[in-house]
Design a protein around this motif. Structure first.
Motif, short mmCIF file in Angstrom:
data_model
loop_
_atom_site.label_atom_id
_atom_site.label_comp_id
_atom_site.label_asym_id
_atom_site.label_seq_id
_atom_site.Cartn_x
_atom_site.Cartn_y
_atom_site.Cartn_z
N SER A 54 -8.15 -7.09 15.09
CA SER A 54 -7.56 -6.79 13.79
C SER A 54 -8.25 -7.54 12.67
O SER A 54 -8.26 -7.07 11.53
CB SER A 54 -6.06 -7.11 13.82
N GLY A 58 -9.70 -6.15 9.06
CA GLY A 58 -9.56 -6.84 7.78
C GLY A 58 -10.89 -6.94 7.06
O GLY A 58 -10.97 -6.73 5.85
N PHE B 202 0.31 -9.82 12.25
CA PHE B 202 -0.60 -10.09 11.14
C PHE B 202 -2.04 -10.23 11.62
O PHE B 202 -2.28 -10.67 12.74
CB PHE B 202 -0.20 -11.38 10.41
N THR B 203 -2.98 -9.86 10.75
CA THR B 203 -4.40 -10.03 11.06
C THR B 203 -4.66 -11.49 11.38
O THR B 203 -4.19 -12.37 10.68
CB THR B 203 -5.26 -9.70 9.82
N GLY B 204 -5.44 -11.73 12.42
CA GLY B 204 -5.76 -13.11 12.78
C GLY B 204 -4.63 -13.75 13.56
O GLY B 204 -3.67 -13.09 13.95
N ALA B 247 -7.62 -9.62 0.68
CA ALA B 247 -7.94 -8.21 1.00
C ALA B 247 -8.11 -7.98 2.49
O ALA B 247 -7.86 -6.89 2.99
CB ALA B 247 -9.19 -7.78 0.25
N ASN B 248 -8.54 -8.99 3.23
CA ASN B 248 -8.80 -8.75 4.65
C ASN B 248 -7.60 -9.07 5.54
O ASN B 248 -7.71 -9.14 6.73
CB ASN B 248 -10.01 -9.55 5.12
N MET B 249 -6.45 -9.28 4.92
CA MET B 249 -5.28 -9.58 5.73
C MET B 249 -4.20 -8.53 5.53
O MET B 249 -3.95 -8.10 4.40
CB MET B 249 -4.74 -10.95 5.33
N PHE B 250 -3.59 -8.12 6.61
CA PHE B 250 -2.48 -7.17 6.52
C PHE B 250 -1.59 -7.33 7.73
O PHE B 250 -1.85 -8.19 8.57
CB PHE B 250 -3.00 -5.73 6.40
N PHE B 293 -0.29 3.50 7.18
CA PHE B 293 -1.14 2.33 7.02
C PHE B 293 -0.32 1.10 7.38
O PHE B 293 0.89 1.08 7.17
CB PHE B 293 -1.60 2.18 5.57
N PRO B 294 -1.01 0.05 7.87
CA PRO B 294 -0.29 -1.21 8.08
C PRO B 294 0.25 -1.73 6.74
O PRO B 294 -0.22 -1.31 5.67
CB PRO B 294 -1.36 -2.16 8.62
N ALA B 297 -2.03 -3.25 3.44
CA ALA B 297 -3.43 -2.83 3.53
C ALA B 297 -3.85 -2.00 2.32
O ALA B 297 -4.98 -2.09 1.87
CB ALA B 297 -3.68 -2.05 4.81
N VAL B 298 -2.93 -1.19 1.82
CA VAL B 298 -3.29 -0.34 0.67
C VAL B 298 -2.27 -0.50 -0.46
O VAL B 298 -1.16 -0.99 -0.25
CB VAL B 298 -3.36 1.17 1.06
N SER B 299 -2.70 -0.09 -1.65
CA SER B 299 -1.85 -0.27 -2.83
C SER B 299 -0.61 0.63 -2.75
O SER B 299 -0.63 1.65 -2.06
CB SER B 299 -2.65 0.06 -4.08
N ARG B 302 -0.97 4.39 -2.90
CA ARG B 302 -1.58 5.03 -1.75
C ARG B 302 -0.64 5.04 -0.55
O ARG B 302 -0.79 5.82 0.37
CB ARG B 302 -2.84 4.21 -1.43
#
Lengths: 100, 569
Positions: A54, A58, B202-204, B247-250, B293-294, B297-299, B302
């Motif tokens: 994931s 990102g 969550f990412t990461g 931006a790279n986290m969702f 979408f997760p 991730a998007v506005s 969207r």
């Protein structure tokens, strides 16, 4: 392992990722587009990606943001079925141009 | 470290002792002398002495024996030992190094050589000291970090954990790859019965992933408690996460809304592996794939909220897990989704045991010993009583009820009907009445039944008999969505009146709509006969309310709810 090729004629940047695409690539992947000349269109070649997590998703979002967000042209190419499944799970096929 | 050292010299030969002592003093070092090996051991203090020079042959204790004892006394501080010797026998010299000596200085002493060797040793000491300082500093920082993480973890768990997870209908499993879990499972009872659940990934991993869970949990609990619907909560969570996360986290997530009264569950999947719904009438589970979408991730423009409604009967099971399970590698390196999970997909695992079965598989395949990702599983054994009598826990300890007397009217035009949900606001006003707050579950149910009837059958003119079949159910909700989106005319008017004294409280709710009305004379309100998935609402209201009456050709319905103000302690 991440490499990039910039085609100045059409201002197209190809980023090729090899092996595991995860957090360990974070810096090199970022550098691959931030340090390259500004391109009109981007392509991430996933042919040699064995595994993607994931945080890789990102990073792709980060690239999309950098490339102009909604106006960006970012293609994800040559993804394997397993990688493609993951991209679809996150509905990234609606954010990126994906060709298998 | 200063270049001046405190040096212990042990030599039984007085002239050699004096000569070396004088030389060392001349270089600016501080010297302590001993006449033999035993005295050297007695005089040795690791706090003071930084270098020890031992003659090899001494009475009472020779240099080698003294060296071993001194090293024992030095514990873990590094104090180099230099042997002094007139012998040049290679075996004797190598023995000096074997017992832990750093070097040896040959007699007779050559001042240039002694200086050079001492300088080399001083450099060694400085390096050693720097390493020790760094080691201590790192150990200290690490201790601090672990301590802070433990504290933060406690706060984090208090925020994200709710007692609803102890509900017998819920089975969960959480396994973190770090102190912090980047996965989160949230559960909250809804004010009108039923439950909201969220499994998020969550990412990461670790702390950075866990931080995002705080605003998520905050909105989840707060908005659920206020009576907002899943369709309202999800976009709010997306908007908040999008605005605060990099931006790279969702957050990939599944949101589950259990509507116990309607035997219906709605599922929203944004980026998680398929949720599996096990119906007792079918062997293989129904897959609920990610259609969204997760979160974050998007506005918001969207973002969409595609939800799948499912009707269930008590005993059906719904399960969800994070991609830590889906992508885990088995002992052969094959991903779970392609090997281990097959029996689950094919319906060969007893649904009610599926979470225990999954955890067993994770154990057997060695995933838990070395997890690459956080792992979370959630199983829900669907029933009609989930969250129905939940409010007793949330009861606010109040004082003596005060009498209340007020009324208000709330009229929603077509535009408001399209864009807002008035129920949380109306509920909030009504439940300000002290004694009524403990009945918010009932009040919410009356309100939402009356409102959705007025909107769906009155204003939008939908026919609820469509909900008769499983497919019809989804069709019905799709039609509702479309009709609402294109609504131009119409209204719903909600009037509330509260009259209470010390003996009796009365709430009179009246809902009027702009629809065609209906033939209310022929309605059958007996609960037992309604085994169809619709029309249950009014039958329930008949049980809760003292009186329900229709007027205005079926366009107006009035519900009387009575409660007995009691003294709370």
């Amino acid at each position: 392992m991440v490499e990039n090729v910039f085609d100045a004629n059409v201002e197209h940047l190809v980023i090729r990722v090899n092996g595991r695409f995860d957090y360990s690539c974070h810096k090199v992947f970022r550098d691959a587009f931030v340090l390259a000349p500004r391109a009109k269109s981007y392509e991430v070649d996933l042919a040699h990606v064995e595994y993607l997590d994931s945080s890789a998703l990102g990073m792709l979002l980060l690239l999309r943001d950098y490339a102009g967000g909604e106006e960006s042209h970012v293609a994800l190419t040559n993804s394997s079925k397993a990688v493609n499944d993951l991209l679809k799970m996150a509905n990234f096929n609606r954010l990126f141009d994906i060709s298998e | 470290m200063k270049s001046a050292l405190t040096i212990l010299i042990a030599d039984d030969n007085p002239s050699d002792r004096l000569l070396l002592g004088a030389m060392l003093k001349q270089f600016g070092h501080h010297v302590i002398v001993a006449k033999d090996g035993q005295e050297a051991v007695d005089l040795f203090d690791p706090e003071v002495i930084q270098l020890v020079c031992l003659d090899v042959r001494m009475p009472h204790k020779n240099g080698w024996e003294a060296a071993v004892e001194i090293q024992n006394l030095a514990l873990d501080s590094f104090i180099p030992i230099v042997f002094l010797s007139g012998v040049t026998d290679p075996v004797a010299l190598s023995n000096c190094l074997e017992v832990g000596g750093a070097d040896f200085i040959a007699k007779p002493y050559n001042p240039a050589l002694v200086t050079a060797k001492l300088n080399a040793i001083a450099r060694l000491l400085v390096m050693q000291k720097t390493l020790e300082d760094q080691r201590d500093a790192m150990a200290w920082y690490n201790e601090q970090l672990v301590h802070e993480q433990e504290m933060a973890k406690e706060i984090y768990e208090n925020i994200t954990h709710s007692n609803c997870l102890n509900d017998p209908a819920i089975t969960t499993y959480h396994h973190a790859s770090h102190t912090f879990n980047g996965d989160v499972i949230l559960a909250a009872y809804k004010p009108n019965g039923g439950m909201h659940l969220l499994l998020g990934d969550f990412t990461g991993h670790g702390l950075s992933a866990a931080i995002g869970a705080l605003p998520l949990a905050d909105i989840f609990f707060d908005w659920t408690k206020k009576g907002f619907l899943m369709r309202q909560i999800i976009p709010e969570m997306n908007a908040r996460l999008k605005s605060i996360l990099p931006a790279n986290m969702f957050c990939s997530a599944a949101f589950i809304d259990i509507k116990a009264n309607e035997k219906n569950v709605e599922v929203w999947n944004g980026g998680l592996p398929d949720l599996l719904f096990f119906s007792q009438s079918k062997k293989e589970p129904r897959h609920l794939i990610s259609k969204n979408f997760p979160l974050g991730a998007v506005s918001p423009t969207r973002f969409e909220c595609v939800v799948e409604p499912i009707s269930y009967v008590p005993g059906d099971t719904l399960i969800s897990y994070s991609d830590g399970v889906y992508e885990a590698a088995d002992r052969n390196g094959v991903m779970f989704c392609e090997s281990v999970l097959k029996p689950l997909y094919e319906g060969d695992v007893k649904p009610s045991d599926s979470i225990h079965w999954l955890v067993d598989r994770l154990k057997v395949e060695g995933v838990l010993d070395n997890p690459h990702d956080d792992i979370s599983c959630l199983g829900i054994s669907l029933d009609t009583c989930i969250g129905v009598n939940s409010l007793s826990d949330q009861e606010v300890a109040g004082s003596v009820d005060l009498p209340a007397d007020f009324s208000f009217e709330y009229k929603l035009s077509a535009e408001s009907l399209r864009t807002t949900d008035p129920l949380p606001y109306v509920l909030q006003i009504i439940t300000t009445v002290p004694g009524l707050s403990s009945y918010s579950s009932q009040v919410f149910m009356i309100l939402s039944e009356l409102y959705s009837n007025a909107l769906e059958h009155g204003v939008l003119g939908l026919d609820s008999s469509k909900k008769n079949t499983l497919d019809g159910f989804s069709v019905y909700y799709k039609e509702r969505e479309q009709a609402l989106a294109s609504l131009q005319d119409g209204f719903v008017k909600i009037s509330a009146k509260v009259v209470s004294d010390k003996q009796l409280g009365q709430l009179i709710l009246e809902v009027e709509d702009s629809g065609k009305g209906f033939d209310y004379e022929s309605l059958d309100f007996t609960l037992g006969s309604t085994d169809v998935p619709y029309n249950r609402g009014l039958a329930l209201l008949y049980q809760i309310c003292q009186k329900i009456s229709f007027s205005n050709g079926g366009r107006t319905v009035t519900a009387h709810f009575h409660w007995r103000p009691e003294k709370n302690t």
